[in-house]
Design a protein around this motif. Structure first.
Motif, mmCIF file in Angstrom:
data_model
loop_
_atom_site.group_PDB
_atom_site.id
_atom_site.type_symbol
_atom_site.label_atom_id
_atom_site.label_comp_id
_atom_site.label_asym_id
_atom_site.label_seq_id
_atom_site.Cartn_x
_atom_site.Cartn_y
_atom_site.Cartn_z
ATOM 1 N N LYS A 1 0.857 -1.188 0.000
ATOM 2 C CA LYS A 1 0.000 0.000 0.000
ATOM 3 C C LYS A 1 0.891 1.234 0.000
ATOM 4 C CE LYS A 1 -3.934 -2.317 0.866
ATOM 5 N NZ LYS A 1 -5.110 -2.331 -0.019
ATOM 6 N N THR A 2 0.291 2.390 -0.243
ATOM 7 C CA THR A 2 1.044 3.637 -0.134
ATOM 8 C C THR A 2 1.031 4.116 1.314
ATOM 9 O OG1 THR A 2 -0.888 5.015 -0.572
ATOM 10 C CG2 THR A 2 0.395 4.266 -2.480
ATOM 11 N N ALA A 3 2.055 4.866 1.669
ATOM 12 C CA ALA A 3 2.127 5.385 3.031
ATOM 13 C C ALA A 3 0.954 6.319 3.320
ATOM 14 C CB ALA A 3 3.454 6.110 3.247
ATOM 15 N N VAL A 4 0.463 7.007 2.293
ATOM 16 C CA VAL A 4 -0.668 7.930 2.475
ATOM 17 C C VAL A 4 -1.904 7.167 2.940
ATOM 18 C CG1 VAL A 4 -2.173 9.576 1.312
ATOM 19 C CG2 VAL A 4 0.262 9.534 0.777
ATOM 20 N N GLU A 5 -2.152 5.997 2.349
ATOM 21 C CA GLU A 5 -3.311 5.190 2.753
ATOM 22 C C GLU A 5 -3.215 4.800 4.227
ATOM 23 O OE1 GLU A 5 -4.905 2.254 -0.358
ATOM 24 O OE2 GLU A 5 -2.816 2.527 -0.945
ATOM 25 N N LEU A 6 -2.026 4.375 4.630
ATOM 26 C CA LEU A 6 -1.848 3.975 6.019
ATOM 27 C C LEU A 6 -2.031 5.145 6.962
ATOM 28 C CD1 LEU A 6 -0.782 1.244 4.938
ATOM 29 C CD2 LEU A 6 0.909 1.322 6.766
ATOM 30 N N ILE A 7 -1.444 6.286 6.613
ATOM 31 C CA ILE A 7 -1.554 7.460 7.492
ATOM 32 C C ILE A 7 -3.003 7.902 7.603
ATOM 33 C CG2 ILE A 7 -0.904 9.892 7.701
ATOM 34 C CD1 ILE A 7 1.793 9.138 6.466
ATOM 35 N N LYS A 8 -3.757 7.851 6.505
ATOM 36 C CA LYS A 8 -5.186 8.205 6.558
ATOM 37 C C LYS A 8 -5.934 7.274 7.502
ATOM 38 C CE LYS A 8 -5.844 10.316 1.991
ATOM 39 N NZ LYS A 8 -6.476 10.165 0.661
ATOM 40 N N CYS A 9 -5.626 5.976 7.385
ATOM 41 C CA CYS A 9 -6.295 5.003 8.252
ATOM 42 C C CYS A 9 -5.924 5.230 9.716
ATOM 43 C CB CYS A 9 -5.921 3.596 7.823
ATOM 44 S SG CYS A 9 -6.838 2.296 8.669
ATOM 45 N N LEU A 10 -4.658 5.554 9.984
ATOM 46 C CA LEU A 10 -4.228 5.820 11.352
ATOM 47 C C LEU A 10 -4.927 7.053 11.912
ATOM 48 C CD1 LEU A 10 -0.407 5.095 10.979
ATOM 49 C CD2 LEU A 10 -1.966 3.866 12.474
ATOM 50 N N ILE A 11 -4.969 8.130 11.116
ATOM 51 C CA ILE A 11 -5.619 9.364 11.578
ATOM 52 C C ILE A 11 -7.098 9.119 11.835
ATOM 53 C CG2 ILE A 11 -6.238 11.706 10.873
ATOM 54 C CD1 ILE A 11 -3.567 11.862 9.412
ATOM 55 N N LYS A 12 -7.716 8.310 10.966
ATOM 56 C CA LYS A 12 -9.152 8.011 11.144
ATOM 57 C C LYS A 12 -9.414 7.310 12.472
ATOM 58 C CE LYS A 12 -11.117 4.628 8.928
ATOM 59 N NZ LYS A 12 -11.613 3.767 7.828
ATOM 60 N N ASN A 13 -8.409 6.559 12.940
ATOM 61 C CA ASN A 13 -8.548 5.840 14.207
ATOM 62 C C ASN A 13 -7.866 6.552 15.371
ATOM 63 O OD1 ASN A 13 -9.881 3.080 13.535
ATOM 64 N ND2 ASN A 13 -8.381 3.387 11.910
ATOM 65 N N GLY A 14 -7.521 7.836 15.174
ATOM 66 C CA GLY A 14 -7.013 8.648 16.274
ATOM 67 C C GLY A 14 -5.535 8.514 16.556
ATOM 68 N N VAL A 15 -4.766 7.988 15.595
ATOM 69 C CA VAL A 15 -3.314 7.849 15.779
ATOM 70 C C VAL A 15 -2.618 8.778 14.801
ATOM 71 C CG1 VAL A 15 -1.340 6.285 15.724
ATOM 72 C CG2 VAL A 15 -3.561 5.460 16.523
ATOM 73 N N MET A 16 -1.886 9.749 15.329
ATOM 74 C CA MET A 16 -1.142 10.677 14.489
ATOM 75 C C MET A 16 0.272 10.143 14.321
ATOM 76 S SD MET A 16 -3.552 12.796 13.981
ATOM 77 C CE MET A 16 -2.685 14.089 13.111
ATOM 78 N N ALA A 17 0.641 9.785 13.109
ATOM 79 C CA ALA A 17 1.960 9.196 12.868
ATOM 80 C C ALA A 17 2.479 9.649 11.515
ATOM 81 C CB ALA A 17 1.885 7.668 12.919
ATOM 82 N N THR A 18 3.813 9.759 11.421
ATOM 83 C CA THR A 18 4.467 10.106 10.166
ATOM 84 C C THR A 18 5.028 8.852 9.517
ATOM 85 O OG1 THR A 18 6.557 10.537 11.299
ATOM 86 C CG2 THR A 18 5.045 12.393 11.040
ATOM 87 N N VAL A 19 5.620 9.018 8.336
ATOM 88 C CA VAL A 19 6.122 7.868 7.591
ATOM 89 C C VAL A 19 7.230 7.150 8.358
ATOM 90 C CG1 VAL A 19 7.230 7.134 5.449
ATOM 91 C CG2 VAL A 19 5.531 8.936 5.399
ATOM 92 N N ASN A 20 8.104 7.929 9.014
ATOM 93 C CA ASN A 20 9.250 7.340 9.699
ATOM 94 C C ASN A 20 8.977 7.026 11.162
ATOM 95 O OD1 ASN A 20 10.853 7.581 7.373
ATOM 96 N ND2 ASN A 20 11.253 9.716 7.829
ATOM 97 N N GLN A 21 7.759 7.248 11.618
ATOM 98 C CA GLN A 21 7.449 7.008 13.030
ATOM 99 C C GLN A 21 7.193 5.522 13.270
ATOM 100 O OE1 GLN A 21 4.791 9.871 14.616
ATOM 101 N NE2 GLN A 21 4.327 8.721 16.463
ATOM 102 N N THR A 22 7.596 5.061 14.451
ATOM 103 C CA THR A 22 7.438 3.652 14.815
ATOM 104 C C THR A 22 6.109 3.451 15.539
ATOM 105 O OG1 THR A 22 9.834 3.410 15.022
ATOM 106 C CG2 THR A 22 8.473 1.734 16.056
ATOM 107 N N ILE A 23 5.386 2.407 15.158
ATOM 108 C CA ILE A 23 4.132 2.050 15.839
ATOM 109 C C ILE A 23 4.274 0.630 16.379
ATOM 110 C CG2 ILE A 23 2.658 3.581 14.499
ATOM 111 C CD1 ILE A 23 1.922 1.269 12.701
ATOM 112 N N ASP A 24 3.479 0.314 17.416
ATOM 113 C CA ASP A 24 3.597 -1.005 18.035
ATOM 114 C C ASP A 24 2.787 -2.041 17.254
ATOM 115 O OD1 ASP A 24 0.995 -0.391 18.633
ATOM 116 O OD2 ASP A 24 1.298 -0.154 20.786
#
Length: 794
Positions: free
Chosen positions: A233-256
């Motif tokens: 997927k594109t990073a934009v799709e993932l970031i949109k999904c994260l923001i929709k679920n209340g998680v603010m993250a950048t491309v280089n940010q680590t998530i659990d």
């Protein structure tokens, strides 16, 4: 811009072959509860339903779906054909019966044409009545009445176009669309219905044709960009999904892992947890011993106490040997590990010179002892090192057996010692407590047997067991470098069996067990649990307290050693800052400090108690002051080790650290505060807790320059041509103008040049041009004394 077609819950359920209740449950779970099955679904709701139904109903290929659809349609057409044939046969039968009732044959129901002969017709009718012809029956089976059936055949054309490849169409003679006769009969309503049906089938086709969900392996932590790459997927799709679920993250940010799993599942991927195997996982045996494999092992006992209270003499009495004579001045020079057999039971003793090694073991988490014997002289009582030993044993969470030694002396007073023990939370068993107290005399041998029995009983209560049939693991007791034999390490095997020739890794040291000797100097080939041995063959001397393990892969062990060395270098580079009064308030604000540990040393016991009592009153809502140890005498290396382990500040009252302690404190970044007035100590620590500790500065002279030539520059003022006599002159330093060693002005440098270039500094024995800001009354022969302000601590 395409218009979204209204699609109701019951229509979706019918197309997907499920009940409307199932579709309503999906909508209610992820959105709001639908009011009825006729509710129109939104596009995002449809997409989610299709995603979930696709995941639940996995198929091998798309042909399975349409094969079932075609089979169902053929069965339906066959059923309708049979019904039509049956209906035609019934109508013909009724017509024949009506003709019989009228006295005419069925074939003569219509009026005859002029010129036709009745007998011929009658003969034909009679012939038909007598014997039904086979061809007529065959014709009845072929008759299909489609006048009452409206078939929208065009809706299958798009399915044929999209699902059959061009190669297959060409091979079969081109695509064949299903009859166009109904096109002419359909009106506007039929066209709209056809368009809706086509869009609906297109949507179903796209969802069904979707590939099997992509399986993504996700580790415990992963960056958004890496997760996007793995999910294709594109990073934009993932970031949109994260923001929709209340998680603010950048491309280089680590998530659990949990966040990554949720996002991947929502985007239609199947998630598996990626297990990252480290070298330790591959190299070390993590087998969990079962109850059948475990056998009872000897206890490991450490002997602690104040200097000259008889620790080594006690071991001497236990071993029936004389080791004191072999040590300089009768003081233990190194850690000794000894094995003693008492009534068919083995006990391993550790003799500690002070407590440095024991503190290191606790700091490294190597809990290698099972029972602590606290030796207290009956004529001397509890002394500072005795208290320190009690604190170490409590920190290691091991049971304490008190041995009151020197009972043969006239001034022995064991009752006073029992009272002193209660002051340190050690209540004797004879007073109703848990601490066993034995009265002994190492010189005469009185009470030794009773002490050993008490130790054995205490060890039995802990149910000490180990598995001797596995690779050895344990702790490094001591290590040294011998000029002729190389690195020598004393090891205590805690589990498994150590064999001669094994490859072992201890901290950052790796090597083979070349020679292995026991505590009596005898060469042995095997050492089981709780057995101390001395070995040679390591590449370097490990640190006391390091854990060791026997391994099978030497190459991998050396890789692990290199990793550990690099990690130690990295940690040294970014060494975690110890708590000091300067950074105390910052750590409190970050929430890192919940307790302020303080170690107090004073010249007399009264001062130590006074400082301790007053420090305990400085608690506030954010941090609690905890005095972990208070004692009398100079600050020594043992205090530094304890403070470093507990991340504590050392407060010295009328005492100073010795040279070794000062060097150790500097290496360990331990903050030492020295006071002579108690109120200064309390005020400074209280100010630090409030974030108002004022920094202290002092002047540091860095160099002198002599004025030799003066120049007048209109834009700058007076410029002095100088010669740097000693030290150096820097652009950011302050300057003091001396004339005949009398200070006539103090200010800042206006400029510093060498030839025509502005420079940051000029070293000794070089010439330069200097000007003093806001001061021009300079003369040849003046001396510029340059200095900087340096922050320091007492």
């Amino acid at each position: 811009m395409s218009t979204f077609v209204k699609y109701r819950i019951k229509e979706v359920a019918a197309d997907l072959g499920v009940t409307p209740k199932e579709i309503s449950a999906i909508v209610e779970k992820y959105f709001e509860k639908p009011k009825s099955t006729a509710q129109v679904l939104e596009e995002n709701q449809l997409n989610l339903i299709f995603d979930l139904m696709t995941q639940r109903n996995q198929i091998a290929s798309v042909e399975v779906v349409f094969a079932a659809a075609f089979a169902a349609r053929e069965a339906e057409e066959k059923r309708k054909a049979e019904e039509a044939a049956k209906k035609a046969a019934e109508e013909k039968k009724k017509a024949e019966e009506a003709a019989k009732a009228a006295g005419k044959p069925a074939a003569a129901a219509a009026p005859a044409k002029p010129g036709e002969k009745k007998p011929a017709q009658s003969g034909q009718a009679k012939s038909a009545e007598k014997k039904p012809a086979e061809p007529q029956r065959k014709r009845e089976r072929r008759v299909v009445d489609t006048s009452a059936v409206q078939v929208n055949a065009d809706r299958f054309d798009d399915r044929v176009d999209t699902l059959i490849s061009e190669r297959d169409q060409n091979r079969s003679g081109g695509k064949q669309k299903i009859g166009g006769k109904n096109k002419k009969q359909q009106g506007p309503k039929g066209a709209k219905s056809k368009e809706d049906e086509r869009k609906r089938m297109n949507r179903l086709r796209l969802e069904v044709v979707k590939k099997t969900p992509l399986t993504v392996k996700i580790p415990d932590e992963i960056t958004v960009g890496e997760l996007a790459a793995r999910m294709k997927k594109t990073a934009v799709e993932l970031i949109k999904c994260l923001i929709k679920n209340g998680v603010m993250a950048t491309v280089n940010q680590t998530i659990d892992f949990d966040t990554a799993e949720f996002v991947a599942t929502e985007l239609g991927c199947k998630v598996e947890r990626e297990v990252v195997l480290t070298i330790e996982d591959k190299l070390f045996d993590d087998h969990q011993d079962t109850a059948e494999e475990l056998v009872t092992r000897p206890p490991v006992v450490v002997v602690m106490g104040h200097v000259d209270h008889g620790k080594t003499s006690l071991l001497d009495a236990v071993r029936k040997t004389n080791v004191v004579a072999g040590e300089a001045g009768g003081i233990t020079q190194h850690i000794g590990a000894y094995t003693v057999r008492i009534n068919d039971s083995l006990i391993t003793f550790l003799d500690t010179p002070g407590h440095a090694a024991f503190t290191s073991m606790r700091a490294r988490g190597a809990m290698c002892t099972d029972v602590a014997i606290l030796v207290v002289a009956a004529d001397d009582g509890i002394m500072p090192q005795t208290i320190e030993a009690i604190n170490h044993a409590k920190a290691a969470n091991i049971p304490i057996v008190v041995a009151v030694n020197k009972m043969d002396k006239p001034g022995a007073n064991p009752d006073r010692i029992l009272t002193q023990l209660t002051e340190h939370d050690l209540v004797p068993a004879e007073w109703g407590g848990d601490t066993e107290v034995c009265r002994i005399s190492a010189k005469t041998g009185m009470g030794i047997d009773e002490l050993l029995e008490t130790v054995i009983v205490t060890a039995e209560l802990q149910d000490l067991k180990a598995n001797p049939n596995r690779a050895a693991k344990g702790t490094v007791i001591e290590a040294r470098l011998d000029k002729t034999r190389g690195p020598i390490a004393t090891l205590l095997v805690q589990n498994g069996t150590l064999n001669q020739g094994d490859t072992i890794i201890a901290g950052t040291a790796v090597g083979h067990v070349r020679v292995m000797t026991d505590d009596k100097g005898k060469s042995i080939k095997h050492a089981g649990p709780s057995i101390p041995v001395e070995i040679t063959g390591l590449a370097e001397a490990p640190a006391p307290g390091d854990a060791f393990e026997a391994v099978s892969d030497e190459r991998m062990a050396r890789q692990l050693v290199e990793q550990r060395k690099q990690k130690a270098k990295d940690e040294l580079a970014k060494q975690q800052s110890k708590v000091t009064l300067e950074n105390l308030f910052d750590q409190m604000k970050k929430g890192e400090m919940k307790e302020l540990n303080i170690l107090v040393k004073a010249d007399v016991q009264g001062s130590a108690e006074a400082v301790r009592a007053n420090l305990m009153k400085l608690n506030n809502e954010e941090v609690a002051v905890k005095v972990i140890h208070s004692g009398v005498g100079a600050i020594n290396e043992s205090d530094i080790l304890l403070a470093s382990t507990a991340n504590a500040i050392i407060v010295g009252f009328n005492v100073r650290p010795d040279a070794a302690a000062a060097a150790s404190a500097q290496r360990s970044n331990v903050d030492i505060r020295l006071y002579s007035v108690i109120y200064e100590c309390l005020e400074e620590i209280e100010a630090a807790m409030k974030g108002m500790l004022a920094p202290k500065y002092r002047e540091v002279v860095i160099g002198h320059a002599e004025v030799r030539v003066l120049y007048k520059v209109s834009a700058i003022g007076t410029v002095a041509g100088c010669y740097v006599k000693d030290g150096k002159v820097t652009r950011d330093s302050k300057v003091r103008v001396l004339r005949d060693n009398v200070v006539i002005y103090t200010g800042e440098l206006g400029s510093l040049q060498r030839f025509k270039d502005s420079v940051k500094e000029v070293q000794a024995n070089f010439e330069c041009g200097m000007s003093v800001a806001k001061y021009n009354d300079l003369k040849e022969g003046d001396i510029f004394e340059c200095f900087v302000m340096e922050q320091y601590r007492d």
